[in-house]
Design an enzyme around this catalytic site. Structure first.
Site, PDB file in Angstrom:
ATOM      1  N   ASP A  83      12.828 -11.617 -26.336  1.00  0.00           N
ATOM      2  CA  ASP A  83      11.807 -10.518 -26.191  1.00  0.00           C
ATOM      3  C   ASP A  83      11.754  -9.493 -27.315  1.00  0.00           C
ATOM      4  O   ASP A  83      12.918  -9.164 -27.817  1.00  0.00           O
ATOM      5  CB  ASP A  83      12.061  -9.641 -24.828  1.00  0.00           C
ATOM      6  CG  ASP A  83      10.854  -8.706 -24.488  1.00  0.00           C
ATOM      7  OD1 ASP A  83       9.694  -8.720 -24.921  1.00  0.00           O
ATOM      8  OD2 ASP A  83      11.062  -7.548 -23.780  1.00  0.00           O
ATOM      9  N   ASP A 105       8.052 -10.033 -33.308  1.00  0.00           N
ATOM     10  CA  ASP A 105       7.222  -8.995 -33.177  1.00  0.00           C
ATOM     11  C   ASP A 105       6.860  -8.321 -34.500  1.00  0.00           C
ATOM     12  O   ASP A 105       7.700  -7.445 -35.030  1.00  0.00           O
ATOM     13  CB  ASP A 105       7.563  -7.948 -32.165  1.00  0.00           C
ATOM     14  CG  ASP A 105       6.701  -6.747 -32.073  1.00  0.00           C
ATOM     15  OD1 ASP A 105       5.782  -6.631 -32.816  1.00  0.00           O
ATOM     16  OD2 ASP A 105       6.995  -5.817 -31.438  1.00  0.00           O
ATOM     17  N   GLU A 142       2.750 -11.050 -31.970  1.00  0.00           N
ATOM     18  CA  GLU A 142       1.828  -9.890 -31.206  1.00  0.00           C
ATOM     19  C   GLU A 142       1.274  -9.205 -32.626  1.00  0.00           C
ATOM     20  O   GLU A 142       1.506  -9.058 -33.566  1.00  0.00           O
ATOM     21  CB  GLU A 142       3.007  -8.916 -30.991  1.00  0.00           C
ATOM     22  CG  GLU A 142       2.325  -7.548 -30.296  1.00  0.00           C
ATOM     23  CD  GLU A 142       3.266  -6.702 -29.790  1.00  0.00           C
ATOM     24  OE1 GLU A 142       4.025  -7.044 -28.868  1.00  0.00           O
ATOM     25  OE2 GLU A 142       3.182  -5.301 -30.206  1.00  0.00           O
ATOM     26  N   GLY A 190       8.119   0.783 -20.634  1.00  0.00           N
ATOM     27  CA  GLY A 190       8.804   2.094 -19.982  1.00  0.00           C
ATOM     28  C   GLY A 190       8.094   2.417 -18.595  1.00  0.00           C
ATOM     29  O   GLY A 190       7.117   1.851 -18.272  1.00  0.00           O
ATOM     30  N   HIS A 223       2.089  -7.033 -22.143  1.00  0.00           N
ATOM     31  CA  HIS A 223       3.594  -6.505 -22.345  1.00  0.00           C
ATOM     32  C   HIS A 223       3.271  -5.230 -21.467  1.00  0.00           C
ATOM     33  O   HIS A 223       2.313  -4.853 -21.102  1.00  0.00           O
ATOM     34  CB  HIS A 223       3.736  -6.336 -23.688  1.00  0.00           C
ATOM     35  CG  HIS A 223       4.382  -7.275 -24.476  1.00  0.00           C
ATOM     36  ND1 HIS A 223       5.454  -7.430 -24.861  1.00  0.00           N
ATOM     37  CD2 HIS A 223       3.789  -8.508 -24.827  1.00  0.00           C
ATOM     38  CE1 HIS A 223       5.900  -8.655 -25.561  1.00  0.00           C
ATOM     39  NE2 HIS A 223       4.684  -9.153 -25.529  1.00  0.00           N
ATOM     40  N   GLY A 224       4.661  -4.527 -21.252  1.00  0.00           N
ATOM     41  CA  GLY A 224       4.694  -3.337 -20.446  1.00  0.00           C
ATOM     42  C   GLY A 224       3.652  -3.397 -19.115  1.00  0.00           C
ATOM     43  O   GLY A 224       2.956  -2.481 -18.842  1.00  0.00           O
TER      44      GLY A 224
HETATM   45 ZN   LIG Z   1       7.076  -5.751 -25.121  1.00  0.00          ZN
END
Ligand SMILES: [Zn+2]
Length: 342
Positions: A83, A105, A142, A190, A223-224
């Protein structure tokens, strides 16, 4: 079966029109929770580790735990994915170690927080694609930057400053030849994503749909995408925690994404909440306990429940036995037969 290529798992998901959760791990209990949920729901599995997780588990422990997972759960196609690789070198070391998929990334510079240029991103990602595909390993890239900071990744911005531009996404995919594309549609890493329940508009779902229209064959990644459910927040706070009220990505928006090309959904926070809540509960109710198993067992069970629920909601449940794994060698030959257009 050995660890499988993420490309195969996502290709199958596209055929079956479902999504696959990618769950982060740092330790044995988290891996066991995911594998147990996969067995219960008959789901293919993507387990992912960030740089922080690799440092925490000292890499070799993580790798051997994953090998144990494939031995104990031989019927489950299982991917080990890096990741947010912050540089080609990080990705190369993961490939060397046996990861079957890596994320480069390049939307951020190697510090993991400064937005990069499009040219830098293309160059770094393409370099990783060349090395990874030669070994049959999958690559996620990304374009656009996510908000929030987790394990040193994210801009620390609100998630709206660098949304993915659909035209640039098309150019990026062509120039890199990647397998899966992480996009920025206002999600962030988060627990503290939104201060009220987000709508499809807050989440820029129209942009996701536009990207899918222009790149119908590319596997999109959200993501997230923890949902940060209130009941899990409540358990933590009920037993002495101090989480501030917060909202994540509603499952129904993820399901809309899955209808529009999303094949991989990254979830970490929900599992962290489940684990912490279960441990706090034991500590509060049985302060005399000191055997780690007395709180790690309920923690493992709580995480398994959340993972099994997500596997069902994302549609991957029931698909573990749809296909036979393709070896990384065969994947490498496939990639070699279709070189990236210059
Ligand atoms: Zn991520």
């Amino acid at each position: 079966m050995p660890l499988v290529s993420m490309r195969q798992v996502l290709d199958e998901a596209a055929k079956g029109k479902y999504g696959v959760g990618a769950f982060n791990v740092n330790n044995m209990e988290q891996i066991q929770s995911i594998m147990e949920a996969a067995r219960e729901t008959k789901s293919p599995v993507i387990i992912q580790a960030s740089r922080g997780a690799r440092a925490y588990s000292q890499d070799r422990f993580l790798y051997h735990l994953m090998i144990a997972a494939t031995e104990v759960y031989p019927e489950i196609p299982t991917v080990l994915h890096l990741d947010h690789g912050n540089s080609p070198e990080t990705c190369f070391s993961a490939i060397e170690m046996g990861f079957t998929s890596v994320m480069m990334d390049g939307s951020l510079m190697p510090d993991g927080k400064t937005p990069s240029t499009f040219e830098y991103n293309v160059e770094a990602t393409r370099k990783v694609v060349e090395a990874a595909h030669a070994k049959g390993v999958t690559v996620e890239g990304e374009i656009g930057c996510l908000g929030g900071i987790e394990d040193g990744h994210g801009t620390g911005l609100d998630g709206l400053s660098h949304l993915t531009d659909p035209g640039q996404a098309v150019e990026f995919v062509k120039a890199t030849g990647l397998d899966a594309l992480g996009i920025a549609i206002a999600t962030s890493h988060g627990a503290y994503k939104f201060s009220s329940k987000p709508t499809g508009e807050t989440l820029k779902m129209a942009r996701l749909i536009e990207i899918h229209k222009r790149l119908p064959d590319v596997h999109l990644v959200m993501h997230g995408s923890s949902s940060v459910p209130k009941d899990l927040q409540d358990i933590i706070n009920q037993y002495g925690g101090k989480l501030k009220p917060t909202w994540g990505v509603p499952v129904e928006e993820i399901q809309l994404g899955i209808k529009n090309g999303v094949r991989k959904i990254n979830v970490d926070t929900d599992n962290r909440l489940a684990i912490t809540g279960a441990i706090r509960k034991v500590f509060a109710e049985k302060p005399e306990e000191f055997d780690p198993r007395s709180y790690l067992k309920p923690a493992r069970e709580a995480m398994k429940k959340v993972v099994a629920l997500r596997m069902t909601q994302f549609g991957q449940a029931g698909h573990a036995n749809d296909y036979k794994p393709i070896s990384l060698e065969t994947m490498a030959n496939r990639y070699a037969a279709q070189p990236v257009a210059v």
